[in-house]
Design a protein around this motif. Structure first.
Motif, PDB file in Angstrom:
ATOM      1  N   PHE A 254       0.764  -1.313   0.080  1.00 39.67           N
ATOM      2  CA  PHE A 254      -0.094  -0.062  -0.185  1.00 39.67           C
ATOM      3  C   PHE A 254       0.871   1.466  -0.080  1.00 39.67           C
ATOM      4  O   PHE A 254       0.754   2.152  -0.748  1.00 39.67           O
ATOM      5  CB  PHE A 254      -0.923  -0.049   1.171  1.00 39.67           C
ATOM      6  N   LEU A 255       1.604   1.272   0.815  1.00 40.72           N
ATOM      7  CA  LEU A 255       2.695   2.491   1.096  1.00 40.72           C
ATOM      8  C   LEU A 255       3.574   2.646  -0.176  1.00 40.72           C
ATOM      9  O   LEU A 255       3.723   3.845  -0.704  1.00 40.72           O
ATOM     10  CB  LEU A 255       3.619   2.342   2.358  1.00 40.72           C
ATOM     11  N   ILE A 256       4.142   1.354  -0.741  1.00 44.75           N
ATOM     12  CA  ILE A 256       5.042   1.673  -1.683  1.00 44.75           C
ATOM     13  C   ILE A 256       4.194   2.050  -3.124  1.00 44.75           C
ATOM     14  O   ILE A 256       4.770   3.006  -3.888  1.00 44.75           O
ATOM     15  CB  ILE A 256       5.625   0.094  -2.183  1.00 44.75           C
ATOM     16  N   THR A 257       3.024   1.479  -3.434  1.00 44.16           N
ATOM     17  CA  THR A 257       2.282   1.950  -4.642  1.00 44.16           C
ATOM     18  C   THR A 257       1.760   3.529  -4.404  1.00 44.16           C
ATOM     19  O   THR A 257       2.072   4.285  -5.440  1.00 44.16           O
ATOM     20  CB  THR A 257       1.022   1.316  -4.457  1.00 44.16           C
ATOM     21  N   ARG A 258       1.476   3.889  -3.339  1.00 46.10           N
ATOM     22  CA  ARG A 258       1.155   5.398  -3.032  1.00 46.10           C
ATOM     23  C   ARG A 258       2.396   6.149  -3.253  1.00 46.10           C
ATOM     24  O   ARG A 258       2.310   7.445  -3.956  1.00 46.10           O
ATOM     25  CB  ARG A 258       0.631   5.718  -1.578  1.00 46.10           C
ATOM     26  N   TYR A 259       3.512   5.879  -2.596  1.00 43.98           N
ATOM     27  CA  TYR A 259       4.864   6.515  -2.952  1.00 43.98           C
ATOM     28  C   TYR A 259       5.294   6.747  -4.402  1.00 43.98           C
ATOM     29  O   TYR A 259       5.569   7.546  -5.058  1.00 43.98           O
ATOM     30  CB  TYR A 259       5.955   5.698  -2.027  1.00 43.98           C
ATOM     31  N   ARG A 260       5.190   5.619  -4.899  1.00 48.08           N
ATOM     32  CA  ARG A 260       5.441   5.494  -6.597  1.00 48.08           C
ATOM     33  C   ARG A 260       4.561   6.597  -7.266  1.00 48.08           C
ATOM     34  O   ARG A 260       5.163   6.874  -8.279  1.00 48.08           O
ATOM     35  CB  ARG A 260       5.553   4.101  -6.947  1.00 48.08           C
ATOM     36  N   ALA A 261       3.446   6.476  -7.031  1.00 49.65           N
ATOM     37  CA  ALA A 261       2.503   7.380  -7.687  1.00 49.65           C
ATOM     38  C   ALA A 261       2.567   9.066  -7.604  1.00 49.65           C
ATOM     39  O   ALA A 261       2.707   9.500  -8.472  1.00 49.65           O
ATOM     40  CB  ALA A 261       1.040   6.851  -7.231  1.00 49.65           C
ATOM     41  N   LEU A 262       3.072   9.147  -6.209  1.00 52.53           N
ATOM     42  CA  LEU A 262       3.199  10.422  -6.223  1.00 52.53           C
ATOM     43  C   LEU A 262       4.577  10.972  -6.874  1.00 52.53           C
ATOM     44  O   LEU A 262       4.947  11.988  -7.274  1.00 52.53           O
ATOM     45  CB  LEU A 262       3.655  10.502  -4.530  1.00 52.53           C
ATOM     46  N   ARG A 263       5.705   9.990  -6.724  1.00 54.87           N
ATOM     47  CA  ARG A 263       6.869  10.169  -7.297  1.00 54.87           C
ATOM     48  C   ARG A 263       7.057  10.302  -8.846  1.00 54.87           C
ATOM     49  O   ARG A 263       7.736  10.835  -9.371  1.00 54.87           O
ATOM     50  CB  ARG A 263       7.887   9.264  -6.916  1.00 54.87           C
ATOM     51  N   ALA A 264       5.956   9.697  -9.392  1.00 58.53           N
ATOM     52  CA  ALA A 264       5.986   9.615 -11.018  1.00 58.53           C
ATOM     53  C   ALA A 264       5.411  10.954 -11.460  1.00 58.53           C
ATOM     54  O   ALA A 264       5.602  11.337 -12.735  1.00 58.53           O
ATOM     55  CB  ALA A 264       4.828   8.682 -11.250  1.00 58.53           C
ATOM     56  N   GLY A 265       5.121  11.828 -10.606  1.00 51.03           N
ATOM     57  CA  GLY A 265       4.596  13.287 -11.110  1.00 51.03           C
ATOM     58  C   GLY A 265       5.910  14.137 -10.741  1.00 51.03           C
ATOM     59  O   GLY A 265       6.906  13.782 -11.176  1.00 51.03           O
ATOM     60  N   VAL A 266       5.514  15.481 -10.292  1.00 55.78           N
ATOM     61  CA  VAL A 266       6.639  16.303 -10.206  1.00 55.78           C
ATOM     62  C   VAL A 266       6.855  16.220  -8.609  1.00 55.78           C
ATOM     63  O   VAL A 266       7.906  17.001  -8.471  1.00 55.78           O
ATOM     64  CB  VAL A 266       6.025  17.657 -10.490  1.00 55.78           C
ATOM     65  N   THR A 267       6.467  15.570  -8.086  1.00 54.57           N
ATOM     66  CA  THR A 267       6.877  15.689  -6.264  1.00 54.57           C
ATOM     67  C   THR A 267       8.426  14.915  -6.284  1.00 54.57           C
ATOM     68  O   THR A 267       8.770  13.816  -6.963  1.00 54.57           O
ATOM     69  CB  THR A 267       5.964  14.887  -5.757  1.00 54.57           C
ATOM     70  N   PRO A 268       9.228  15.785  -5.509  1.00 56.73           N
ATOM     71  CA  PRO A 268      10.569  15.035  -5.270  1.00 56.73           C
ATOM     72  C   PRO A 268      10.368  13.718  -4.442  1.00 56.73           C
ATOM     73  O   PRO A 268       9.586  13.431  -3.683  1.00 56.73           O
ATOM     74  CB  PRO A 268      11.369  16.147  -4.501  1.00 56.73           C
ATOM     75  N   ALA A 269      11.620  13.003  -4.620  1.00 57.96           N
ATOM     76  CA  ALA A 269      11.221  11.580  -3.951  1.00 57.96           C
ATOM     77  C   ALA A 269      10.912  11.683  -2.427  1.00 57.96           C
ATOM     78  O   ALA A 269      10.112  10.914  -1.986  1.00 57.96           O
ATOM     79  CB  ALA A 269      12.825  10.615  -4.115  1.00 57.96           C
ATOM     80  N   ASP A 270      12.031  12.687  -1.878  1.00 62.69           N
ATOM     81  CA  ASP A 270      11.996  12.605  -0.214  1.00 62.69           C
ATOM     82  C   ASP A 270      10.548  13.255   0.124  1.00 62.69           C
ATOM     83  O   ASP A 270       9.583  12.615   1.135  1.00 62.69           O
ATOM     84  CB  ASP A 270      12.980  13.490   0.259  1.00 62.69           C
ATOM     85  N   GLU A 271       9.972  14.050  -0.525  1.00 63.07           N
ATOM     86  CA  GLU A 271       8.622  15.098  -0.429  1.00 63.07           C
ATOM     87  C   GLU A 271       7.345  13.718  -0.680  1.00 63.07           C
ATOM     88  O   GLU A 271       6.564  13.712  -0.058  1.00 63.07           O
ATOM     89  CB  GLU A 271       8.417  16.096  -1.323  1.00 63.07           C
ATOM     90  N   ALA A 272       7.814  13.001  -1.614  1.00 61.80           N
ATOM     91  CA  ALA A 272       6.553  11.987  -2.147  1.00 61.80           C
ATOM     92  C   ALA A 272       6.392  10.881  -1.151  1.00 61.80           C
ATOM     93  O   ALA A 272       5.611  10.425  -0.687  1.00 61.80           O
ATOM     94  CB  ALA A 272       6.944  11.196  -3.210  1.00 61.80           C
ATOM     95  N   LEU A 273       7.752  10.580  -0.319  1.00 61.08           N
ATOM     96  CA  LEU A 273       7.803   9.541   0.688  1.00 61.08           C
ATOM     97  C   LEU A 273       6.932   9.985   1.978  1.00 61.08           C
ATOM     98  O   LEU A 273       6.274   9.391   2.671  1.00 61.08           O
ATOM     99  CB  LEU A 273       9.215   9.154   1.066  1.00 61.08           C
TER     100      LEU A 273
END
Length: 380
Positions: A254-273
């Motif tokens: 669940f967490l990884i799916t949400r993190y990857r979805a956010l990171r796929a956009g313009v959100t930086p990796a740390d902020e997406a996490l």
């Protein structure tokens, strides 16, 4: 008030996620030290189990209590005997069983052996299956694999006469202790295949398995050490393993799916996490809390073994949630872009960018009643 509570949970998990992202190595080191301490404690002090089931208020429990007050055996097991042809009460086989009973009585901790007899109900009507009752002077939790093996070895005269012998009761439980984990291995293999299809990469698929196994190891070691303080049946470990693997993989997924979805956009990796921790992390905490409350309901039954199964499985779920909101973010922060390494072309996206699952979701939402009836019929 509900909104304020949700906001507090969201902010707290975001702060926790941010701390884990900034100090991932500290978090990983803390989990590693915890695992070493718990597993080392189990290795040093053992993992005692007690399969002595108590059923308060039942006639069987009353009879058992009276037997113990009268100086009955601390525990008892069986040596089940069987022949494919003929009968066990034939002269040569009866003599072999009597020799086995005498040898069993000479084993340390064995106080008495009751033979196979149709009058006592220990011989089947066809005469091909029966059991020797072995009375022991140690409680069930202290019957180990060595004692079970010694008892079974003593039944060699019966085997020499062509009689099959297998342990039963507490002897069987002790003999199987620390045995095969085929079911768990098959479950992990199936989960790995599903995760490969879900994430399309070896590294991304391995992360939920690693975190689930790591937190499960810590939780099972804690349950093992708790066996020194309270009665914990062996089945508690099996139940906790199944539930722990399920929720551990699910929460990480669940967490990884949400993190990857956010990171796929313009959100930086740390902020997406951090953002994923505030949304998916809050859902994980809520889901884990619900499971723990449900398992806690087993204590209402008033049966001690059910209450034990409830708190041991609940402990595993709590550790899985803690791992999902601390260990997993730290691991993802360390991996960074390497999370998408070793990709596998296991799925293809349509030209419009939608996946097969997305198209299926659209079909369901267009005709919800048709799919609802179909699902209800399938379940029925």
């Amino acid at each position: 008030m509900h909104a304020r509570t949700d906001g507090w949970t969201h902010r707290t998990l975001k702060r926790l996620g941010g701390w884990c992202v900034r100090r991932p190595w500290r978090v990983l080191a803390a989990w590693l030290l915890l695992a070493v301490a718990l597993v080392g404690g189990v290795a040093a002090f053992g993992r005692p189990v007690d399969n002595d089931v108590a059923l308060p208020g039942s006639d069987a429990q009353l009879a058992r209590d009276l037997s113990e007050r009268g100086g009955g055996p601390a525990s008892s097991g069986q040596v089940v005997v069987h022949v494919d042809t003929g009968r066990l009460d034939e002269a040569d086989r009866r003599a072999a069983l009597e020799r086995s009973a005498a040898a069993l009585a000479a084993v340390e901790h064995v106080t008495r052996v009751d033979g196979v007899d149709a009058r006592s109900g220990t011989l089947s009507p066809d005469g091909r299956t029966g059991y020797l009752t072995v009375r022991l002077d140690v409680p069930a939790r202290e019957v180990d694999k060595a004692l079970s093996g010694a008892v079974l070895d003593a039944a060699q005269p019966a085997r020499d006469a062509g009689v099959e012998t297998v342990p039963g009761g507490v002897l069987a439980t002790a003999a199987e202790r620390g045995g095969s984990h085929t079911a768990e291995a098959v479950g992990l293999l199936v989960a790995a295949v599903v995760l490969l299809f879900a994430f399309g990469g070896l590294v991304a698929a391995a992360v939920p398995l690693v975190t689930a196994l790591f937190t499960l190891g810590c939780a099972l070691a804690t349950v093992g050490l708790a066996g020194h303080l309270v009665s914990v049946p062996s089945v508690a470990g099996n139940l906790a393993t199944m539930i722990g693997l399920g929720v551990g993989i699910d929460y990480a997924l669940f967490l990884i799916t949400r993190y990857r979805a956010l990171r796929a956009g313009v959100t930086p990796a740390d902020e997406a996490l951090v953002a994923a921790m505030g949304t998916a992390g809050a859902a994980v905490v809520f889901a884990g809390g619900t499971v723990v409350i449900a398992l806690g309901g087993l204590a209402v039954a008033g049966v001690p073994i059910l209450g034990t199964l409830g708190w041991t499985a609940g402990l595993v779920v709590v550790v899985a949630v803690l791992g999902a909101v601390t260990l997993l973010p730290a691991l993802l922060a360390v991996l960074g872009r390497r999370l998408d390494a070793l990709p596998l072309r296991l799925r293809r996206r349509a030209a419009d960018g939608g996946s097969g699952w997305a198209r299926q979701a659209e079909r369901v939402t267009r005709r919800p009643w048709r799919w609802a009836v179909l699902a209800a019929g399938l379940l029925a």
